[in-house]
Write a protein that holds these residues in place. Structure first.
Motif, PDB file in Angstrom:
ATOM      1  N   SER A  86      30.859  48.437  45.181  1.00 53.72           N
ATOM      2  CA  SER A  86      32.312  48.789  45.146  1.00 53.72           C
ATOM      3  C   SER A  86      32.650  47.730  46.114  1.00 53.72           C
ATOM      4  N   GLY A  87      34.197  47.689  45.956  1.00 53.18           N
ATOM      5  CA  GLY A  87      34.700  46.686  47.136  1.00 53.18           C
ATOM      6  C   GLY A  87      34.572  45.412  46.491  1.00 53.18           C
ATOM      7  N   GLY A  88      34.364  44.538  47.610  1.00 53.32           N
ATOM      8  CA  GLY A  88      34.331  42.914  47.135  1.00 53.32           C
ATOM      9  C   GLY A  88      35.599  42.333  47.377  1.00 53.32           C
ATOM     10  N   TYR A  89      35.782  41.069  47.044  1.00 55.01           N
ATOM     11  CA  TYR A  89      36.944  40.541  47.108  1.00 55.01           C
ATOM     12  C   TYR A  89      37.888  40.429  45.919  1.00 55.01           C
ATOM     13  N   MET A  90      38.988  40.014  46.121  1.00 57.20           N
ATOM     14  CA  MET A  90      40.305  39.988  45.131  1.00 57.20           C
ATOM     15  C   MET A  90      39.982  39.027  44.027  1.00 57.20           C
ATOM     16  N   ILE A  91      39.964  39.509  42.809  1.00 51.80           N
ATOM     17  CA  ILE A  91      40.018  38.614  41.756  1.00 51.80           C
ATOM     18  C   ILE A  91      41.385  38.438  41.185  1.00 51.80           C
ATOM     19  N   ASN A  92      41.888  37.218  40.617  1.00 52.50           N
ATOM     20  CA  ASN A  92      43.028  37.051  40.007  1.00 52.50           C
ATOM     21  C   ASN A  92      42.803  36.796  38.391  1.00 52.50           C
ATOM     22  N   LEU A  93      43.207  37.670  37.496  1.00 56.36           N
ATOM     23  CA  LEU A  93      42.707  37.419  36.254  1.00 56.36           C
ATOM     24  C   LEU A  93      44.316  36.802  35.574  1.00 56.36           C
ATOM     25  N   VAL A  94      44.337  35.518  35.347  1.00 54.82           N
ATOM     26  CA  VAL A  94      45.505  34.811  34.829  1.00 54.82           C
ATOM     27  C   VAL A  94      45.009  34.013  33.642  1.00 54.82           C
ATOM     28  N   ASP A  95      45.847  33.699  32.682  1.00 55.85           N
ATOM     29  CA  ASP A  95      45.670  32.564  31.686  1.00 55.85           C
ATOM     30  C   ASP A  95      44.298  33.149  30.976  1.00 55.85           C
ATOM     31  N   GLY A  96      43.247  32.387  30.854  1.00 55.48           N
ATOM     32  CA  GLY A  96      41.863  32.893  30.133  1.00 55.48           C
ATOM     33  C   GLY A  96      41.385  34.043  30.565  1.00 55.48           C
ATOM     34  N   GLY A  97      41.482  34.436  32.050  1.00 53.30           N
ATOM     35  CA  GLY A  97      41.121  35.564  32.469  1.00 53.30           C
ATOM     36  C   GLY A  97      41.587  36.827  31.898  1.00 53.30           C
ATOM     37  N   PHE A  98      42.932  36.837  31.835  1.00 53.47           N
ATOM     38  CA  PHE A  98      43.769  37.839  31.125  1.00 53.47           C
ATOM     39  C   PHE A  98      43.423  37.954  29.656  1.00 53.47           C
ATOM     40  N   ASP A  99      43.180  36.917  29.191  1.00 49.29           N
ATOM     41  CA  ASP A  99      42.769  37.043  27.451  1.00 49.29           C
ATOM     42  C   ASP A  99      41.504  37.624  27.508  1.00 49.29           C
ATOM     43  N   ALA A 100      40.427  37.246  28.206  1.00 51.17           N
ATOM     44  CA  ALA A 100      39.099  37.667  28.176  1.00 51.17           C
ATOM     45  C   ALA A 100      39.092  39.469  28.498  1.00 51.17           C
ATOM     46  N   ALA A 101      40.040  39.690  29.447  1.00 57.09           N
ATOM     47  CA  ALA A 101      39.975  41.137  29.785  1.00 57.09           C
ATOM     48  C   ALA A 101      40.740  41.894  28.549  1.00 57.09           C
ATOM     49  N   GLU A 102      41.807  41.139  28.115  1.00 54.04           N
ATOM     50  CA  GLU A 102      42.329  41.808  26.632  1.00 54.04           C
ATOM     51  C   GLU A 102      41.478  41.974  25.380  1.00 54.04           C
ATOM     52  N   HIS A 103      40.720  40.859  25.228  1.00 59.08           N
ATOM     53  CA  HIS A 103      39.779  40.812  24.291  1.00 59.08           C
ATOM     54  C   HIS A 103      38.729  42.064  24.233  1.00 59.08           C
ATOM     55  N   LEU A 104      38.346  42.431  25.584  1.00 56.67           N
ATOM     56  CA  LEU A 104      37.627  43.395  25.757  1.00 56.67           C
ATOM     57  C   LEU A 104      38.069  44.729  25.813  1.00 56.67           C
ATOM     58  N   GLY A 105      39.457  44.777  25.680  1.00 55.72           N
ATOM     59  CA  GLY A 105      40.098  46.144  25.895  1.00 55.72           C
ATOM     60  C   GLY A 105      40.238  46.785  27.077  1.00 55.72           C
ATOM     61  N   LEU A 106      40.205  45.992  28.166  1.00 54.28           N
ATOM     62  CA  LEU A 106      40.312  46.484  29.566  1.00 54.28           C
ATOM     63  C   LEU A 106      41.499  46.550  30.077  1.00 54.28           C
TER      64      LEU A 106
END
Length: 390
Positions: free
Chosen positions: A43-63
């Motif tokens: 658990s934990g870890g650093y922060m991740i920014n999901l923008v552009d293609g990152g947001f698209d990937a999360a959206e395609h996977l239904g997350l």
């Protein structure tokens, strides 16, 4: 037990890449077994920014719906001097205008939790287990695991990170593929706000060859991030996170001394490693394929690792559904994905200059760009007003 004739995948690694692969392959009709060398989920870890293609990937996977519940949101970022005094601030409204509406900011551990929750009922998991031997032929893959069991699968996915055991077994030693970037990266989740920071703000110190960033978003939602240049990454790893980071950043003021104190008291949650890339001529061999950092680690300086892991898993599922044979699917997948990986690995060089500027001149240029970003929305409003006046 699966459906007769149902294809089976063995996935090595239960991080973002491995969990995303388990999710996508299940949707493609596969059974999956995920083995993870760690004794339990991290658990934990650093922060991740999901923008552009990152947001698209999360959206395609239904997350996206589940990730929005864990979204850290935007915050005011204050650029500070070495003693912690403020130079200037970049308000969250400016950041929002820069990233746009399709953006999420989450802790790495939260992204892994959301992925795990999406696959825990459809994939089999074994923790404290990794792969120790791999053999394959035209009909499938046979893997010997560290728990003594032997598993047979149609496909083996090595998603076991930068120091991949799968890669070593099938593609040769790590030294043949790892490129040391000459930098160290450390990240530490904080159980409470850093000393002296108002909630909803973050401070960033950028000096020659190093950056220290603190984020205060409340209990369980605060963190510290460090990056610095070094001539000997092996020696820094030998020192360990607490000693190495305290030496590299112990002269700073503001909230940094408090974060370093917490690190020394409890170094276990910290992430600390050299910044390295993996560069390979091929990511698959027969029915074994590498995914995520095991195949192409772009480093944190590229800022796109999680997005590439999810996008790579998503596209792998597409290729396996589209192509008739597994080797053909893997070849098609790699041809499709490699240009994006090559681009992101090249961008890491630019990220290194931003996170660990080589000279004071580079620091000045970085700060000038950030100051200009604060004025961009004002300029847009002025331009809009001018057009209206006409």
């Amino acid at each position: 037990m699966g459906t007769p004739g149902q294809r089976r995948a063995l996935i090595v690694g239960a991080g973002i890449a491995g969990l995303a692969a388990a999710l996508r392959l299940h949707r493609a009709g596969w059974r999956t077994l995920v083995v993870e060398r760690a004794p339990e989920r991290r658990s934990g870890g650093y922060m991740i920014n999901l923008v552009d293609g990152g947001f698209d990937a999360a959206e395609h996977l239904g997350l996206v719906p589940a990730l929005k519940e864990r979204d850290l949101g935007l915050f005011t970022s204050i650029i500070v001097s070495a003693d912690g005094t403020a130079k200037f601030a970049v308000p969250e409204e400016i950041v929002a205008a820069a990233v746009g509406p399709r953006a999420l900011t989450v802790f790495r551990g939260d992204l892994e939790t959301v992925l795990y929750q999406a696959v825990r009922d459809t994939a089999e998991f074994r923790f404290g287990t990794t792969v120790t031997a791999i053999d394959q032929d035209s009909g499938g893959v046979t893997a010997v695991l560290s728990d003594g069991r032997t598993e047979h699968a149609d496909l083996l996915v090595g998603a076991d990170g930068l120091h991949s055991a799968t890669r070593a077994l099938v593609f040769g030693p790590e030294a043949d593929h790892l490129v040391d970037m000459g930098h160290m990266v450390g990240a530490l989740p904080l159980d409470g706000p850093p000393l002296g920071l108002d909630e909803g703000t973050g401070t960033t110190y950028i000096g020659v060859g190093r950056t220290a960033a603190l984020i205060s978003l409340g209990p369980g939602r605060s963190s510290a991030f460090f990056a610095y240049r070094t001539d000997d990454t092996a020696a820094q790893l030998e020192l360990g996170a607490a000693q190495a980071l305290s030496t590299a950043f112990g002269d700073l003021g503001g909230g940094v001394p408090d974060a370093l104190r917490r690190l020394r008291e409890n170094p276990d949650p910290a992430y600390f490693d050299s910044a390295s890339q993996i560069r390979m001529d091929a990511w698959s061999r027969g029915r074994v394929v590498l995914l995520g950092d095991a195949a192409w680690c772009v480093t944190l300086f590229a800022g796109y690792g999680a997005a590439l892991a999810m996008s790579g898993a998503d596209r792998l599922g597409d290729a396996l559904e589209r192509e008739a044979g597994i080797p053909a699917a893997l070849s098609s997948w790699e041809t499709d994905l490699r240009p994006e990986v090559r681009k992101r690995q090249a961008l890491a060089r630019r990220g290194m200059v931003q996170f660990a500027p080589p000279t004071k001149g580079h620091i000045w240029m970085n700060e000038t760009a950030m100051r200009a970003m604060r004025l961009a929305p004002v300029r847009k409003l002025m331009a809009r007003a001018a057009r209206t006046a006409k």
